[in-house]
Design a protein around this motif. Structure first.
Motif, PDB file in Angstrom:
ATOM      1  N   TRP A  10      25.671 -32.847  58.572  1.00  0.00           N
ATOM      2  CA  TRP A  10      25.555 -32.053  57.354  1.00  0.00           C
ATOM      3  C   TRP A  10      26.052 -32.822  56.130  1.00  0.00           C
ATOM      4  O   TRP A  10      25.533 -32.636  55.025  1.00  0.00           O
ATOM      5  CB  TRP A  10      26.266 -30.719  57.509  1.00  0.00           C
ATOM      6  CG  TRP A  10      25.566 -29.860  58.509  1.00  0.00           C
ATOM      7  CD1 TRP A  10      26.017 -29.489  59.735  1.00  0.00           C
ATOM      8  CD2 TRP A  10      24.255 -29.302  58.389  1.00  0.00           C
ATOM      9  NE1 TRP A  10      25.080 -28.735  60.384  1.00  0.00           N
ATOM     10  CE2 TRP A  10      23.986 -28.601  59.589  1.00  0.00           C
ATOM     11  CE3 TRP A  10      23.284 -29.326  57.406  1.00  0.00           C
ATOM     12  CZ2 TRP A  10      22.798 -27.924  59.815  1.00  0.00           C
ATOM     13  CZ3 TRP A  10      22.093 -28.651  57.635  1.00  0.00           C
ATOM     14  CH2 TRP A  10      21.858 -27.968  58.813  1.00  0.00           C
ATOM     15  N   THR A  13      23.218 -34.994  55.160  1.00  0.00           N
ATOM     16  CA  THR A  13      22.171 -34.162  54.556  1.00  0.00           C
ATOM     17  C   THR A  13      22.430 -33.969  53.074  1.00  0.00           C
ATOM     18  O   THR A  13      21.500 -34.047  52.260  1.00  0.00           O
ATOM     19  CB  THR A  13      22.108 -32.796  55.273  1.00  0.00           C
ATOM     20  OG1 THR A  13      21.809 -33.012  56.645  1.00  0.00           O
ATOM     21  CG2 THR A  13      21.068 -31.898  54.646  1.00  0.00           C
ATOM     22  N   VAL A  47      24.856 -25.726  52.366  1.00  0.00           N
ATOM     23  CA  VAL A  47      24.795 -26.602  53.531  1.00  0.00           C
ATOM     24  C   VAL A  47      25.931 -26.265  54.500  1.00  0.00           C
ATOM     25  O   VAL A  47      25.758 -26.329  55.715  1.00  0.00           O
ATOM     26  CB  VAL A  47      24.826 -28.085  53.098  1.00  0.00           C
ATOM     27  CG1 VAL A  47      24.889 -29.005  54.289  1.00  0.00           C
ATOM     28  CG2 VAL A  47      23.594 -28.403  52.263  1.00  0.00           C
ATOM     29  N   ALA A  50      24.866 -23.416  56.583  1.00  0.00           N
ATOM     30  CA  ALA A  50      23.941 -23.878  57.624  1.00  0.00           C
ATOM     31  C   ALA A  50      24.715 -24.542  58.761  1.00  0.00           C
ATOM     32  O   ALA A  50      24.383 -24.362  59.943  1.00  0.00           O
ATOM     33  CB  ALA A  50      22.924 -24.849  57.032  1.00  0.00           C
ATOM     34  N   THR A  53      26.323 -21.894  60.844  1.00  0.00           N
ATOM     35  CA  THR A  53      25.296 -21.264  61.665  1.00  0.00           C
ATOM     36  C   THR A  53      25.007 -22.122  62.896  1.00  0.00           C
ATOM     37  O   THR A  53      24.891 -21.610  64.011  1.00  0.00           O
ATOM     38  CB  THR A  53      24.014 -21.046  60.849  1.00  0.00           C
ATOM     39  OG1 THR A  53      24.321 -20.267  59.696  1.00  0.00           O
ATOM     40  CG2 THR A  53      22.941 -20.360  61.676  1.00  0.00           C
ATOM     41  N   GLN A  54      24.908 -23.422  62.690  1.00  0.00           N
ATOM     42  CA  GLN A  54      24.674 -24.329  63.808  1.00  0.00           C
ATOM     43  C   GLN A  54      25.816 -24.257  64.819  1.00  0.00           C
ATOM     44  O   GLN A  54      25.587 -24.162  66.023  1.00  0.00           O
ATOM     45  CB  GLN A  54      24.519 -25.755  63.300  1.00  0.00           C
ATOM     46  CG  GLN A  54      24.311 -26.771  64.406  1.00  0.00           C
ATOM     47  CD  GLN A  54      24.291 -28.191  63.883  1.00  0.00           C
ATOM     48  OE1 GLN A  54      24.882 -28.490  62.852  1.00  0.00           O
ATOM     49  NE2 GLN A  54      23.613 -29.071  64.595  1.00  0.00           N
TER      50      GLN A  54
END
Length: 174
Positions: A10, A13, A47, A50, A53-54
């Motif tokens: 991440w 990213t 991010v 996210a 969530t992962q």
């Protein structure tokens, strides 16, 4: 390892998205309607959500596998205290914020993806030290070496979480 992979993926990213926005001049349009601080906070929160969530999906999958005693004969049921999941979230957020800030800085100074990859390599080097130190840490999680490494901010997310799982350190160290 899950924490390492999540923070690394991440963080990269974020760095890639900054370089991409700079290259396509999207950043100029975005900055005309909001402040750079708002853009940075929005990237971190979006991010980061996210990433959480992962980790949640991985955690639920691991929990499902550990409770399905007949489905997976090779895996013994895991006995993980619920507090460890709370610490996982806390150390993910703190590690994510620390390393994402470094990845954001790398993305801000680079103009191409190739330049960003070179800076990302420098940022990931401190993340490799805890992975290599885990072998020593597993043998003695309360050693001076483990305690000192867990107090260095670049290593804390991975080392302290491993120490918490292996042997609950004193609360002031956590």
């Amino acid at each position: 390892m899950f924490l390492y992979m999540a923070i690394l993926s991440w963080g990269m990213t974020i760095s890639r998205s900054i370089v991409e926005e700079k290259g396509s001049r999207v950043i100029e349009v975005l900055l005309s309607s909001l402040t750079p601080r708002d853009l940075m906070v929005g990237k971190l929160v979006g991010v980061g959500a996210a990433g959480l969530t992962q980790l949640s999906v991985w955690g639920l999958g691991g929990l499902a596998m550990s409770t399905a005693s007949g489905a997976v004969a090779m895996l013994a049921p895991l006995d993980i205290p619920p507090a460890v999941f709370g610490y996982l979230v806390v150390y993910f957020l703190l590690g994510y914020l620390l390393y994402s800030a470094l990845f954001m800085a790398a993305g801000a100074v680079c103009s191409t993806e190739q330049d960003a990859q070179q800076f990302q390599g420098l940022i990931t080097m401190p993340m490799i030290v805890p992975i290599m130190a885990l072998f020593l840490l597993i043998q003695n999680p309360s050693s001076t070496f483990a305690v000192v490494l867990s107090m260095i901010p670049l290593f804390t997310p991975m080392i302290m979480l491993a120490r918490i799982i292996l042997l609950e350190p004193p609360l002031w160290q956590i």
